[in-house]
Design a protein around this motif. Structure first.
Motif, PDB file in Angstrom:
ATOM      1  N   ALA A 104      16.972  75.514 -46.406  1.00 58.95           N
ATOM      2  CA  ALA A 104      15.707  75.253 -47.089  1.00 58.95           C
ATOM      3  C   ALA A 104      15.042  76.555 -47.529  1.00 58.95           C
ATOM      4  CB  ALA A 104      14.777  74.456 -46.180  1.00 58.95           C
ATOM      5  N   LEU A 105      15.033  77.549 -46.651  1.00 60.29           N
ATOM      6  CA  LEU A 105      14.423  78.835 -46.990  1.00 60.29           C
ATOM      7  C   LEU A 105      15.173  79.530 -48.119  1.00 60.29           C
ATOM      8  CD1 LEU A 105      13.678  80.021 -43.371  1.00 60.29           C
ATOM      9  CD2 LEU A 105      11.957  79.602 -45.132  1.00 60.29           C
ATOM     10  N   ALA A 106      16.502  79.464 -48.091  1.00 63.81           N
ATOM     11  CA  ALA A 106      17.291  80.072 -49.161  1.00 63.81           C
ATOM     12  C   ALA A 106      16.967  79.415 -50.500  1.00 63.81           C
ATOM     13  CB  ALA A 106      18.775  79.947 -48.855  1.00 63.81           C
ATOM     14  N   ALA A 107      16.851  78.085 -50.502  1.00 63.76           N
ATOM     15  CA  ALA A 107      16.512  77.381 -51.740  1.00 63.76           C
ATOM     16  C   ALA A 107      15.147  77.796 -52.254  1.00 63.76           C
ATOM     17  CB  ALA A 107      16.568  75.870 -51.513  1.00 63.76           C
ATOM     18  N   LEU A 108      14.180  77.945 -51.351  1.00 65.87           N
ATOM     19  CA  LEU A 108      12.821  78.305 -51.760  1.00 65.87           C
ATOM     20  C   LEU A 108      12.752  79.703 -52.359  1.00 65.87           C
ATOM     21  CD1 LEU A 108      10.811  76.758 -48.815  1.00 65.87           C
ATOM     22  CD2 LEU A 108      10.660  76.082 -51.219  1.00 65.87           C
ATOM     23  N   THR A 109      13.651  80.607 -51.927  1.00 65.97           N
ATOM     24  CA  THR A 109      13.648  81.937 -52.543  1.00 65.97           C
ATOM     25  C   THR A 109      14.059  81.882 -53.999  1.00 65.97           C
ATOM     26  OG1 THR A 109      15.961  82.484 -51.989  1.00 65.97           O
ATOM     27  CG2 THR A 109      14.279  83.007 -50.338  1.00 65.97           C
ATOM     28  N   GLN A 110      14.784  80.823 -54.388  1.00 59.89           N
ATOM     29  CA  GLN A 110      15.323  80.729 -55.745  1.00 59.89           C
ATOM     30  C   GLN A 110      14.546  79.751 -56.628  1.00 59.89           C
ATOM     31  OE1 GLN A 110      17.806  82.963 -56.470  1.00 59.89           O
ATOM     32  NE2 GLN A 110      17.262  83.549 -54.373  1.00 59.89           N
ATOM     33  N   LEU A 111      13.699  78.923 -56.032  1.00 64.27           N
ATOM     34  CA  LEU A 111      12.846  78.035 -56.802  1.00 64.27           C
ATOM     35  C   LEU A 111      11.515  78.714 -57.077  1.00 64.27           C
ATOM     36  CD1 LEU A 111      13.563  74.854 -54.673  1.00 64.27           C
ATOM     37  CD2 LEU A 111      14.188  75.119 -57.089  1.00 64.27           C
ATOM     38  N   VAL A 114      32.490  86.140 -52.727  1.00 63.88           N
ATOM     39  CA  VAL A 114      31.672  87.356 -52.739  1.00 63.88           C
ATOM     40  C   VAL A 114      30.259  86.980 -53.180  1.00 63.88           C
ATOM     41  CG1 VAL A 114      31.426  89.702 -53.620  1.00 63.88           C
ATOM     42  CG2 VAL A 114      33.713  88.712 -53.353  1.00 63.88           C
ATOM     43  N   PRO A 115      29.279  87.009 -52.279  1.00 62.07           N
ATOM     44  CA  PRO A 115      27.916  86.658 -52.665  1.00 62.07           C
ATOM     45  C   PRO A 115      27.327  87.638 -53.677  1.00 62.07           C
ATOM     46  CG  PRO A 115      28.189  86.569 -50.275  1.00 62.07           C
ATOM     47  CD  PRO A 115      29.410  87.241 -50.840  1.00 62.07           C
ATOM     48  N   ASP A 116      26.474  87.109 -54.529  1.00 64.67           N
ATOM     49  CA  ASP A 116      25.743  87.945 -55.479  1.00 64.67           C
ATOM     50  C   ASP A 116      24.791  88.855 -54.703  1.00 64.67           C
ATOM     51  OD1 ASP A 116      24.544  88.613 -58.173  1.00 64.67           O
ATOM     52  OD2 ASP A 116      22.799  87.706 -57.183  1.00 64.67           O
ATOM     53  N   PRO A 117      24.857  90.176 -54.891  1.00 61.46           N
ATOM     54  CA  PRO A 117      24.049  91.091 -54.066  1.00 61.46           C
ATOM     55  C   PRO A 117      22.546  90.845 -54.161  1.00 61.46           C
ATOM     56  CG  PRO A 117      25.788  92.305 -55.184  1.00 61.46           C
ATOM     57  CD  PRO A 117      25.796  90.919 -55.760  1.00 61.46           C
ATOM     58  N   ARG A 118      22.042  90.599 -55.362  1.00 56.91           N
ATOM     59  CA  ARG A 118      20.593  90.420 -55.513  1.00 56.91           C
ATOM     60  C   ARG A 118      20.130  89.137 -54.822  1.00 56.91           C
ATOM     61  NH1 ARG A 118      17.098  90.367 -61.191  1.00 56.91           N
ATOM     62  NH2 ARG A 118      15.099  89.786 -60.237  1.00 56.91           N
ATOM     63  N   THR A 119      20.845  88.044 -55.073  1.00 56.00           N
ATOM     64  CA  THR A 119      20.469  86.772 -54.446  1.00 56.00           C
ATOM     65  C   THR A 119      20.577  86.869 -52.930  1.00 56.00           C
ATOM     66  OG1 THR A 119      21.325  85.602 -56.386  1.00 56.00           O
ATOM     67  CG2 THR A 119      20.941  84.304 -54.405  1.00 56.00           C
ATOM     68  N   ALA A 120      21.673  87.451 -52.457  1.00 54.37           N
ATOM     69  CA  ALA A 120      21.873  87.578 -51.018  1.00 54.37           C
ATOM     70  C   ALA A 120      20.756  88.395 -50.376  1.00 54.37           C
ATOM     71  CB  ALA A 120      23.224  88.208 -50.733  1.00 54.37           C
ATOM     72  N   ALA A 121      20.321  89.463 -51.038  1.00 54.13           N
ATOM     73  CA  ALA A 121      19.245  90.298 -50.486  1.00 54.13           C
ATOM     74  C   ALA A 121      17.960  89.497 -50.341  1.00 54.13           C
ATOM     75  CB  ALA A 121      19.023  91.515 -51.382  1.00 54.13           C
ATOM     76  N   GLU A 122      17.659  88.656 -51.322  1.00 53.56           N
ATOM     77  CA  GLU A 122      16.457  87.816 -51.245  1.00 53.56           C
ATOM     78  C   GLU A 122      16.554  86.811 -50.103  1.00 53.56           C
ATOM     79  OE1 GLU A 122      15.557  87.952 -56.082  1.00 53.56           O
ATOM     80  OE2 GLU A 122      16.537  86.217 -55.172  1.00 53.56           O
ATOM     81  N   VAL A 123      17.727  86.212 -49.942  1.00 52.79           N
ATOM     82  CA  VAL A 123      17.917  85.228 -48.876  1.00 52.79           C
ATOM     83  C   VAL A 123      17.869  85.905 -47.504  1.00 52.79           C
ATOM     84  CG1 VAL A 123      19.519  83.541 -47.894  1.00 52.79           C
ATOM     85  CG2 VAL A 123      19.173  83.647 -50.376  1.00 52.79           C
ATOM     86  N   VAL A 124      18.474  87.075 -47.374  1.00 52.53           N
ATOM     87  CA  VAL A 124      18.452  87.803 -46.109  1.00 52.53           C
ATOM     88  C   VAL A 124      17.013  88.100 -45.687  1.00 52.53           C
ATOM     89  CG1 VAL A 124      18.992  90.009 -44.997  1.00 52.53           C
ATOM     90  CG2 VAL A 124      20.746  88.813 -46.282  1.00 52.53           C
TER      91      VAL A 124
END
Length: 432
Positions: free
Chosen positions: A417-424, A313-323
């Motif tokens: 790469a884009l998903a990682a950049l949303t979290q760095l 189950v993905p974390d909703p906040r993180t998933a929203a940023e990645v989406v």
């Protein structure tokens, strides 16, 4: 070979270097494809990933939890973002007819070769654009995902204690969607189901095939159990698509004129909720013991849990940023919803499902799907609608499963790469 254009992704300072990486990454992926290794035996695969990460400046530790690989790249901040990929292949004989097909009894029939290359590509892009972000990148090559044991082995070997608790863990998986597409689950809903794998031993009394009345034939008991299990999801009132019970293996006897002493069943139980999964396992145990008693066996059936996993189950906040990042890069039409699937993973252990192992509460997870279907596969698929065509394509674990690297790999690298950049921590403006 050049990267497909994904909306404004070609203007991104990090992704701008992707075209120059595609040829070596494709060679890397095809080499892994031709040299698959079984769960727990991924020595060469792990070495390939470790060597490539070291060449990009990562501090690499090998042999974590078996053949696990951990690469660390620290760049001015303590925030840790973990990128995870699987290393193992399946005991499947490849039937794709591709010129780079694996020879022998193993195949990357679930796309793990593509996953490894994509994570390596993302890790390479991050290593070569350090001025664009701050943080610590943790690249994890996990063994034995197909047996649902690798994540536990790495965590029990001190993954978080030795390399630090990540602020987020990212992973993606290949799926029979058009290459260049990504798919995300609904907020707070499972992307993948929970599962339990059971081994059932049914005891009989061996004897001569010409005198079955003097024996207790466990093969007949196994057949009765199998037939009843086919209806157990419906019998328990679980909605279609919410759970599945599958007998995947039956082992009994050596020849037709000998009644064996025992028979074994391998049973996979899957559900989208832990409550449903537990209910089905209880019902299976009752059914097995009931059939064993009815057969006249002098010994109760043995039921062993081989491995189990929680729902992903993905974390909703993180998933929203990645989406949002994926939509901006790929275009809204290439980012589609993903319905909960009964495929299963051990990825959930990196979050709260593995709290008793790693002792780090609240680690958010993000997990999405990437398309693998190339233009020729799509053209040859049967059906008149997109849904019919997709349904006709070989699924994961099929001996004919064949991702199309020229179109699938650029998208998978970009997505990670884009998903990682949303979290760095990044000084880059977001894509618009």
């Amino acid at each position: 070979m050049s990267a497909p254009v994904f909306a404004s992704a070609e203007h991104h300072p990090v992704l701008r270097q992707l075209p120059s990486l595609l040829r070596p990454l494709t060679v890397f992926a095809l080499d892994l494809h031709q040299n698959p290794e079984l769960s727990g035996k991924e020595q060469r695969t792990a070495a390939c990933l470790a060597d490539a990460l070291e060449a990009e400046g990562y501090e690499v530790t090998r042999g974590v939890g078996g053949h696990g690989v951990v690469g660390v790249l620290t760049n001015g901040s303590t925030r840790r973002v973990m990128l995870r990929t699987e290393l193992d292949a399946l005991p499947v004989v490849e039937q794709t007819g591709l010129p780079y097909s694996a020879a022998g009894p193993l195949a990357h029939a679930c796309g793990h070769d593509l996953h490894i290359a994509a994570v390596l590509g993302a890790a390479t892009l991050l290593a070569r654009t350090r001025a664009s972000w701050r943080g610590t990148v943790l690249v994890v090559g996990q063994p034995a995902e197909e047996t649902l044991t690798g994540a536990r082995m790495m965590l029990e070997d001190g993954l978080y204690a030795r390399f630090g608790r990540p602020e987020v863990v990212l992973a993606q998986h290949s799926a029979p969607l058009l290459a260049g597409m990504v798919a995300h689950g609904r907020a707070g809903k499972p992307v993948l189901g929970a599962s339990v794998s059971l081994n059932v031993t049914l005891h009989g009394r061996g004897g001569h095939a010409g005198a079955p009345h003097l024996s207790v034939n466990p093969v007949l008991t196994a057949a009765a159990v199998t037939m009843r299990l086919a209806k157990i999801v419906e019998h328990e009132g679980v909605l279609a698509g919410q759970a599945a019970v599958t007998v995947g293996s039956v082992h009994a006897g050596t020849q037709s004129n000998v009644i064996p002493d025992s028979a074994e069943l391998g049973i996979s139980v899957r559900a989208l909720s832990q409550t449903t999964l537990d209910r089905l396992v209880t019902a299976i145990e009752h059914l097995v013991r009931e059939e064993s008693d009815a057969s006249g066996s002098s010994r109760p059936a043995g039921i062993t849990v081989l491995h189990q996993s929680a729902a992903t189950v993905p974390d909703p906040r993180t998933a929203a940023e990645v989406v949002l990042a994926h939509r901006a890069a790929f275009g809204v039409q290439r980012v589609v919803p993903w319905p909960p699937a009964l495929a299963t993973e051990d990825f959930a252990l990196y979050g709260d499902a593995g709290l008793s192992i790693h002792g780090c509460p609240g680690v958010p997870l993000c997990y999405w799907m990437v398309g693998t279907v190339g233009p020729r596969q799509w053209a040859e698929a049967s059906g008149t609608t997109a849904a019919e065509r997709l349904a006709s394509l070989p699924p994961n674990h099929s001996p004919r499963f064949a991702p199309h690297p020229p179109t699938a790999l650029p998208a998978a690298v970009s997505a990670m790469a884009l998903a990682a950049l949303t979290q760095l921590k990044s000084d880059l403006p977001p894509l618009r």
